[in-house]
Design an enzyme around this catalytic site. Sequence first.
Site, PDB file in Angstrom:
ATOM      1  N   CYS A 125       0.825  -1.212   0.000  1.00 21.19           N
ATOM      2  CA  CYS A 125       0.000   0.000   0.000  1.00 21.19           C
ATOM      3  C   CYS A 125       0.860   1.263   0.000  1.00 21.19           C
ATOM      4  CB  CYS A 125      -1.002  -0.025   1.138  1.00 21.19           C
ATOM      5  SG  CYS A 125      -2.353   1.133   0.859  1.00 21.19           S
TER       6      CYS A 125
HETATM    7  N1  LIG Z   1      -2.817   1.381   3.983  1.00 23.84           N
HETATM    8  C1  LIG Z   1      -1.922   2.266   3.571  1.00 23.84           C
HETATM    9  O1  LIG Z   1      -0.713   2.026   3.549  1.00 23.84           O
HETATM   10  C2  LIG Z   1      -2.468   3.614   3.166  1.00 23.84           C
HETATM   11  C3  LIG Z   1      -1.649   4.366   2.176  1.00 23.84           C
HETATM   12  C4  LIG Z   1      -2.141   5.785   1.930  1.00 23.84           C
HETATM   13  N2  LIG Z   1      -2.098   6.560   3.143  1.00 23.84           N
HETATM   14  C5  LIG Z   1      -3.530   5.780   1.329  1.00 23.84           C
HETATM   15  O2  LIG Z   1      -4.459   6.167   1.970  1.00 23.84           O
HETATM   16  O3  LIG Z   1      -3.720   5.391   0.215  1.00 23.84           O
END
Ligand SMILES: NC(=O)CC[C@H](N)C(=O)O
Length: 494
Positions: free
Chosen positions: A359
């Site tokens: 992510c």
């Molecule tokens: N789960 C995460 O790593 C989130 C990544 C990033 N903050 C997003 O909202 O896309």
Amino acid sequence: MYGLVLGGTASGVGKTVAALAVSRALSEAGHDPVPAKAGPDYIDPSHHAAALGRPSRTLDTWMQGVEGVRRNLHRAAADVDRAAPGDPATDAVAVVEGMMGLYDGSATSTAATAAALDVPVVLVVDAGAGMQSVGATALGFREYAAHADLPAHVRDAVDDPRVDVVGVVAQKAHTGRHADGIREALPDDIAWLGHVPPADDLMVPDRHLGLEMGDEAPVPEAAIAEAAETVDGEAAARAARPVAPPSAAEGSGRGGGVAGTDTPGGRGAAGGTDGDRPTVAVAADDAFRFVYPATRERLRELATVEPFAPAAGDDLPDCDAVYLPGGYPENHAAALSSSPALSTLADRAADGLPVLGECGGLMALSASLTTVDGETHRMAGILPGGVRMHDRYRALDHVELRATGDGVTAAAGERHRGHEFHYSSHALGEAGDASVSPDADARFAFDVERGEGIDGDRDGLVAHRTVGTYAHRHPASGAFDRLVAAADEYARGP
Ligand SMILES: NC(=O)CC[C@H](N)C(=O)O
């Protein structure tokens, strides 16, 4: 180990603060609280860890199975000093914060976690605008247990699955007539654990994805102590029951090698002496924060872990593999864009270094990141496509992936479970991505069986030996064993 689950009547009733107050009250009463969280969340456990100074276990029955969550929690016994295990007066007491409302959730739920661990539920009720009705609410939640449809993976693995609502914590109740009125109106067999008066200091600031993390915005020590004054630690200890042991019955956990972890059997990925162990660099700073304690443990069991802080300007350390966890790269996009770590990483990745990004990590591995104010920052550019932030959730659920066999963190046909929660979206041909057009045939490590993944059908973009997923996989999937095996292979050279 003893335990209880703090189940909410809904999201946002103040479970995290209740968990901190109950834990503190237990300590004050001479007990040894062990923090944990039901479900896949990274954020609330960071507040437990900040307040209690010990890791908070993530207990998700869908990702880890009933056996896995039992093993994971019993492993925490190694984190605590216990005068006499098995004695309710002195044994550790796990305080498991629920997720959402007690019965909410499709893949798993707080109720399912309580049934898996065989511990009772204490209901956290927002009592800000109620009195006698708090008792009625608790009774309703207790009665509903007979109607609750627990997930099959719990029903099949637990002999006599039960959800027992045994007590109440009244959130946002004023001390005096208000709290007294709630307590007096409770049915006899619903225990009063106390109340938490409303206090500004207990409001943890939030942002996209949830509360700010515990190490950025910890609940002030004095506020926790004050909240705990009106919670009865002895009543909490009396409400707790022994946590069901894992069937592999190897007790306190540590030192048992693979059998003592909450992961499946290891494959001897990196056996041998310490000198033989590969080094895995793990990004750890304000941009990369979402790591399960079980993942840290698993990596440490198999490899030498080298933390580094790309957003703070660290270069990539010497290593045989890299793990970029999720987090908030969008809040550090400029710093990351000029980080030496990302350019070194791009060179090393092209040379075949195994890299896993999840992510936020996927975002940093992509060609570009465009923030909500429309600014585009170059990222490592190892994986094709760019990422764009939005002002609302793009995905929020458990995921199941089936491996295509490409990428180094899963063998073909394996099913890996995890979860996804993000505001960003990824697209091939996004800003800054000159290399790949939207219809180019990008490589993917996974087909998505449940969840969204990168494009609704697939997750895990692959280039060289780098994989970037939107899914955060639990180590019970074996993903980190595979990453270390790839590191080992890389370290040994062609
Ligand atoms: N789960 C995460 O790593 C989130 C990544 C990033 N903050 C997003 O909202 O896309």
